[in-house]
Design an enzyme around this catalytic site. Structure first.
Site, PDB file in Angstrom:
ATOM      1  N   CYS A  76     -68.313 -34.615 109.172  1.00  0.00           N
ATOM      2  CA  CYS A  76     -67.596 -34.546 110.458  1.00  0.00           C
ATOM      3  C   CYS A  76     -68.334 -33.568 111.378  1.00  0.00           C
ATOM      4  O   CYS A  76     -68.531 -33.827 112.569  1.00  0.00           O
ATOM      5  CB  CYS A  76     -66.167 -34.059 110.275  1.00  0.00           C
ATOM      6  SG  CYS A  76     -65.238 -34.740 108.894  1.00  0.00           S
ATOM      7  N   CYS A  79     -71.328 -34.499 113.720  1.00  0.00           N
ATOM      8  CA  CYS A  79     -71.070 -35.096 115.036  1.00  0.00           C
ATOM      9  C   CYS A  79     -70.209 -34.204 115.916  1.00  0.00           C
ATOM     10  O   CYS A  79     -70.394 -34.145 117.126  1.00  0.00           O
ATOM     11  CB  CYS A  79     -70.392 -36.451 114.892  1.00  0.00           C
ATOM     12  SG  CYS A  79     -71.440 -37.685 114.087  1.00  0.00           S
ATOM     13  N   CYS A 222     -35.774 -38.793 104.858  1.00  0.00           N
ATOM     14  CA  CYS A 222     -34.594 -38.977 105.720  1.00  0.00           C
ATOM     15  C   CYS A 222     -34.008 -40.371 105.532  1.00  0.00           C
ATOM     16  O   CYS A 222     -32.793 -40.532 105.469  1.00  0.00           O
ATOM     17  CB  CYS A 222     -34.948 -38.744 107.193  1.00  0.00           C
ATOM     18  SG  CYS A 222     -35.136 -36.991 107.597  1.00  0.00           S
TER      19      CYS A 222
HETATM   20  C1  HEC Z   1     -27.956 -37.744 107.253  1.00  0.00           C
HETATM   21  C2  HEC Z   1     -28.612 -36.972 108.259  1.00  0.00           C
HETATM   22  C3  HEC Z   1     -30.043 -37.335 108.626  1.00  0.00           C
HETATM   23  C4  HEC Z   1     -30.493 -38.529 109.150  1.00  0.00           C
HETATM   24  C5  HEC Z   1     -29.696 -39.790 109.441  1.00  0.00           C
HETATM   25  C6  HEC Z   1     -31.893 -38.338 109.410  1.00  0.00           C
HETATM   26  N1  HEC Z   1     -32.297 -37.085 109.048  1.00  0.00           N
HETATM   27 FE1  HEC Z   1     -34.075 -36.239 109.449  1.00  0.00          FE
HETATM   28  N2  HEC Z   1     -33.529 -34.582 108.415  1.00  0.00           N
HETATM   29  C7  HEC Z   1     -32.293 -34.352 107.886  1.00  0.00           C
HETATM   30  C8  HEC Z   1     -32.285 -33.090 107.185  1.00  0.00           C
HETATM   31  C9  HEC Z   1     -31.116 -32.457 106.461  1.00  0.00           C
HETATM   32  C10 HEC Z   1     -33.594 -32.566 107.329  1.00  0.00           C
HETATM   33  C11 HEC Z   1     -34.133 -31.250 106.767  1.00  0.00           C
HETATM   34  C12 HEC Z   1     -33.675 -30.118 107.666  1.00  0.00           C
HETATM   35  C13 HEC Z   1     -34.242 -30.268 109.063  1.00  0.00           C
HETATM   36  O1  HEC Z   1     -35.364 -29.870 109.301  1.00  0.00           O
HETATM   37  O2  HEC Z   1     -33.571 -30.881 109.932  1.00  0.00           O
HETATM   38  C14 HEC Z   1     -34.333 -33.525 108.129  1.00  0.00           C
HETATM   39  C15 HEC Z   1     -35.645 -33.341 108.551  1.00  0.00           C
HETATM   40  C16 HEC Z   1     -36.278 -34.130 109.494  1.00  0.00           C
HETATM   41  C17 HEC Z   1     -37.524 -33.821 110.135  1.00  0.00           C
HETATM   42  C18 HEC Z   1     -38.415 -32.626 109.842  1.00  0.00           C
HETATM   43  C19 HEC Z   1     -38.178 -31.444 110.716  1.00  0.00           C
HETATM   44  C20 HEC Z   1     -39.152 -30.350 110.358  1.00  0.00           C
HETATM   45  O3  HEC Z   1     -39.732 -29.761 111.284  1.00  0.00           O
HETATM   46  O4  HEC Z   1     -39.382 -30.095 109.182  1.00  0.00           O
HETATM   47  C21 HEC Z   1     -37.811 -34.843 110.999  1.00  0.00           C
HETATM   48  C22 HEC Z   1     -39.012 -34.958 111.904  1.00  0.00           C
HETATM   49  C23 HEC Z   1     -36.734 -35.794 110.891  1.00  0.00           C
HETATM   50  N3  HEC Z   1     -35.813 -35.327 109.979  1.00  0.00           N
HETATM   51  C24 HEC Z   1     -36.669 -36.982 111.584  1.00  0.00           C
HETATM   52  C25 HEC Z   1     -35.739 -37.987 111.284  1.00  0.00           C
HETATM   53  C26 HEC Z   1     -35.844 -39.343 111.755  1.00  0.00           C
HETATM   54  C27 HEC Z   1     -36.963 -39.898 112.619  1.00  0.00           C
HETATM   55  C28 HEC Z   1     -34.747 -40.004 111.285  1.00  0.00           C
HETATM   56  C29 HEC Z   1     -34.403 -41.471 111.422  1.00  0.00           C
HETATM   57  C30 HEC Z   1     -35.318 -42.382 110.776  1.00  0.00           C
HETATM   58  C31 HEC Z   1     -33.961 -39.046 110.533  1.00  0.00           C
HETATM   59  N4  HEC Z   1     -34.611 -37.849 110.531  1.00  0.00           N
HETATM   60  C32 HEC Z   1     -32.720 -39.301 109.960  1.00  0.00           C
HETATM   61  C33 HEC Z   1     -31.163 -35.158 108.029  1.00  0.00           C
HETATM   62  C34 HEC Z   1     -31.197 -36.454 108.558  1.00  0.00           C
HETATM   63  C1  HEC Z   2     -71.351 -40.255 113.341  1.00  0.00           C
HETATM   64  C2  HEC Z   2     -70.548 -39.372 114.184  1.00  0.00           C
HETATM   65  C3  HEC Z   2     -69.128 -39.045 113.746  1.00  0.00           C
HETATM   66  C4  HEC Z   2     -68.710 -38.605 112.520  1.00  0.00           C
HETATM   67  C5  HEC Z   2     -69.504 -38.420 111.246  1.00  0.00           C
HETATM   68  C6  HEC Z   2     -67.301 -38.329 112.666  1.00  0.00           C
HETATM   69  N1  HEC Z   2     -66.888 -38.600 113.919  1.00  0.00           N
HETATM   70 FE1  HEC Z   2     -65.036 -38.273 114.689  1.00  0.00          FE
HETATM   71  N2  HEC Z   2     -65.604 -39.104 116.454  1.00  0.00           N
HETATM   72  C7  HEC Z   2     -66.877 -39.521 116.752  1.00  0.00           C
HETATM   73  C8  HEC Z   2     -66.898 -40.055 118.102  1.00  0.00           C
HETATM   74  C9  HEC Z   2     -68.104 -40.626 118.820  1.00  0.00           C
HETATM   75  C10 HEC Z   2     -65.562 -39.936 118.596  1.00  0.00           C
HETATM   76  C11 HEC Z   2     -65.007 -40.356 119.950  1.00  0.00           C
HETATM   77  C12 HEC Z   2     -65.233 -41.789 120.201  1.00  0.00           C
HETATM   78  C13 HEC Z   2     -64.400 -42.677 119.339  1.00  0.00           C
HETATM   79  O1  HEC Z   2     -64.832 -43.044 118.226  1.00  0.00           O
HETATM   80  O2  HEC Z   2     -63.283 -43.016 119.763  1.00  0.00           O
HETATM   81  C14 HEC Z   2     -64.791 -39.323 117.534  1.00  0.00           C
HETATM   82  C15 HEC Z   2     -63.457 -38.985 117.627  1.00  0.00           C
HETATM   83  C16 HEC Z   2     -62.737 -38.237 116.697  1.00  0.00           C
HETATM   84  C17 HEC Z   2     -61.395 -37.728 116.877  1.00  0.00           C
HETATM   85  C18 HEC Z   2     -60.532 -37.916 118.102  1.00  0.00           C
HETATM   86  C19 HEC Z   2     -60.840 -36.839 119.111  1.00  0.00           C
HETATM   87  C20 HEC Z   2     -60.008 -36.949 120.366  1.00  0.00           C
HETATM   88  O3  HEC Z   2     -60.290 -36.144 121.276  1.00  0.00           O
HETATM   89  O4  HEC Z   2     -59.104 -37.795 120.472  1.00  0.00           O
HETATM   90  C21 HEC Z   2     -61.065 -37.055 115.748  1.00  0.00           C
HETATM   91  C22 HEC Z   2     -59.746 -36.342 115.453  1.00  0.00           C
HETATM   92  C23 HEC Z   2     -62.193 -37.147 114.853  1.00  0.00           C
HETATM   93  N3  HEC Z   2     -63.192 -37.861 115.477  1.00  0.00           N
HETATM   94  C24 HEC Z   2     -62.235 -36.586 113.588  1.00  0.00           C
HETATM   95  C25 HEC Z   2     -63.290 -36.770 112.707  1.00  0.00           C
HETATM   96  C26 HEC Z   2     -63.265 -36.314 111.335  1.00  0.00           C
HETATM   97  C27 HEC Z   2     -62.111 -35.566 110.674  1.00  0.00           C
HETATM   98  C28 HEC Z   2     -64.460 -36.673 110.777  1.00  0.00           C
HETATM   99  C29 HEC Z   2     -64.896 -36.501 109.347  1.00  0.00           C
HETATM  100  C30 HEC Z   2     -63.995 -37.056 108.339  1.00  0.00           C
HETATM  101  C31 HEC Z   2     -65.227 -37.352 111.814  1.00  0.00           C
HETATM  102  N4  HEC Z   2     -64.484 -37.389 112.964  1.00  0.00           N
HETATM  103  C32 HEC Z   2     -66.493 -37.848 111.641  1.00  0.00           C
HETATM  104  C33 HEC Z   2     -67.973 -39.437 115.938  1.00  0.00           C
HETATM  105  C34 HEC Z   2     -67.970 -39.048 114.628  1.00  0.00           C
END
Ligand code: HEC
Ligand code: HEC
Length: 261
Positions: A76, A79, A222
Site C-alpha cells: 500500500c 503507492c 442487533c
Molecule cells: C432491541 C433494541 C435494539 C434494536 C432493535 C437495534 N439495536 Fe443496535 N444496539 C442495541 C444495543 C443494546 C447496543 C449496544 C449498546 C449501544 O451502543 O447502543 C446496540 C449497538 C448498536 C450500534 C453500535 C454503537 C457503538 O458505537 O458501539 C450500532 C451502530 C447499532 N446498534 C445500530 C443498529 C441498527 C442499524 C439497527 C437496525 C438494524 C439496530 N441497531 C437495532 C440495541 C438495539
Molecule cells: C499500485 C498502486 C496502489 C496500491 C498498491 C494500493 N493502492 Fe489504494 N489507491 C490507488 C489509487 C490510484 C487510488 C485512487 C484511484 C482509485 O483506484 O479509485 C487508490 C485509492 C485508495 C483508497 C481511497 C482513498 C480515497 O481518498 O477515497 C484507499 C482507502 C486505499 N486506496 C487503500 C489502499 C490500501 C489499504 C492498500 C494496500 C492494501 C492500497 N490502497 C494499495 C493505488 C494503489
C-alpha cells in the site's frame, strides 16, 4: 398561558428545523455515541493509546501497509506513501460511491478493491485480523476528525435505502432500529445502555468478542437481538445502513479504535 405559547413556538421552530433539507443531516446535539455510556475505566482506556487494546490491530494494519502483496508485488505504501498524510480524513468520507464501479463502498470494500485491482492479491475476508487491522489503521488516521460523508448525487438513493431499513420493523420482536436507538436511547437493555447507534468508533475492541470487530458484526448482533434474519458482513443492506448512520452522525468525531463492553 405565556409558557404554553412559548412552548408551542419552540415546538414549531423545531419542526421547521427538522424538515428543512440540509440542516437535518447536521450533527445533532441529541445524538449519544456509545462512548458516552462507557464506565470511567473503559473511557480512560479508550483515550489512552498506550493502553487501548484496539491499538494492537492498528499496529498490525500499519505493518501490513508496508508489506508487498500479490502478483503486483506492491505494498500500500508504495503507492500511497505515509498513511499519516495520504489517509488523513479518508475514513470520514466513507462509505462513498466509487466513481469507476458506481458501487457504494465502505472502507473495507475500498481496501479490498485496492487489494484485488492494484496489488492483484486475494480480497481479505471480512472480520479477518488483516482486514480489521488495515481498516482500523486507516480509520485511526481520521481519529478526532468529523464524519463528513457525501449524501447527495449518486449517494442519495443509498441514504434513502438505509433510512428505510432504519425505520422498518423486523424480526420476531418486530422492532425497528429507530425504536431502540431513537426512542430508547439512554435506557438500559441487558446491562447495556442503548446509545444513538452512530457507530463512529468502528472497528472496535469489544470485551464480549475478546477482540476487534467490524460495524457489520455489530449490526448482525442487533438483528440477532430482535430475532431477525441477519445479513452477511458487506451485504448491500448493511452498506446502505452504514451510510445512513454516517449521515446522521455528520460532524461527530471518528473514535477508532473505540472500546465496547
Ligand atoms: C432491541 C433494541 C435494539 C434494536 C432493535 C437495534 N439495536 Fe443496535 N444496539 C442495541 C444495543 C443494546 C447496543 C449496544 C449498546 C449501544 O451502543 O447502543 C446496540 C449497538 C448498536 C450500534 C453500535 C454503537 C457503538 O458505537 O458501539 C450500532 C451502530 C447499532 N446498534 C445500530 C443498529 C441498527 C442499524 C439497527 C437496525 C438494524 C439496530 N441497531 C437495532 C440495541 C438495539
Ligand atoms: C499500485 C498502486 C496502489 C496500491 C498498491 C494500493 N493502492 Fe489504494 N489507491 C490507488 C489509487 C490510484 C487510488 C485512487 C484511484 C482509485 O483506484 O479509485 C487508490 C485509492 C485508495 C483508497 C481511497 C482513498 C480515497 O481518498 O477515497 C484507499 C482507502 C486505499 N486506496 C487503500 C489502499 C490500501 C489499504 C492498500 C494496500 C492494501 C492500497 N490502497 C494499495 C493505488 C494503489
Amino acid at each position: 398561558m405565556k409558557g404554553w405559547r412559548t412552548g408551542l413556538a419552540i415546538g414549531l421552530a423545531l419542526a421547521v428545523w427538522r424538515s428543512s433539507p440540509g440542516l437535518a443531516e447536521e450533527a445533532s446535539p441529541s445524538l449519544h455515541p456509545a462512548t458516552e455510556y462507557l464506565s470511567t475505566g473503559m473511557k480512560a482506556e479508550q483515550a489512552d493509546l498506550a493502553r487501548n487494546r484496539g491499538m494492537l490491530w492498528v499496529d498490525q494494519g500499519a505493518a501490513l501497509w508496508r508489506q508487498a502483496q500479490g502478483v503486483a508485488g506492491k505494498a500500500c505504501a508504495d503507492c500511497h506513501g505515509e498513511a499519516e498524510a495520504s489517509m488523513r480524513g479518508v475514513a470520514a468520507r466513507y462509505p462513498a460511491v466509487d466513481a469507476t464501479s458506481n458501487r457504494l463502498l465502505n472502507l473495507e470494500g475500498r481496501i479490498n478493491q485496492c487489494r484485488t485491482t492494484r496489488q492483484q492479491a486475494q480480497a481479505l475476508a471480512y472480520e479477518s485480523n488483516e482486514l480489521l487491522g488495515l481498516t482500523a489503521f486507516i480509520a485511526y488516521q481520521s481519529r478526532g476528525l468529523p464524519v463528513n460523508v457525501a449524501t447527495g448525487g449518486p449517494a442519495q438513493p443509498y441514504v434513502e435505502a438505509g433510512r428505510k431499513l432504519w425505520n422498518e420493523r423486523q424480526g420476531q420482536l418486530n422492532l425497528a432500529c429507530a425504536q431502540c436507538h431513537e426512542a430508547k436511547a439512554g435506557h438500559k437493555l441487558r446491562g447495556d445502555t442503548i446509545s444513538s447507534g452512530v457507530g463512529t468508533g468502528y472497528p472496535v475492541y469489544r470485551l464480549e468478542w475478546q477482540g476487534m470487530g467490524s460495524l457489520h458484526r455489530r449490526l448482525r448482533a442487533c438483528q440477532l437481538g430482535v430475532r431477525a434474519i441477519q445479513f452477511d458482513q458487506g451485504a448491500p443492506e448493511y452498506l446502505a445502513l452504514e451510510l445512513y448512520l454516517a449521515s446522521r452522525a455528520a460532524g461527530l468525531p471518528i473514535e477508532t479504535p473505540a472500546l465496547r463492553r
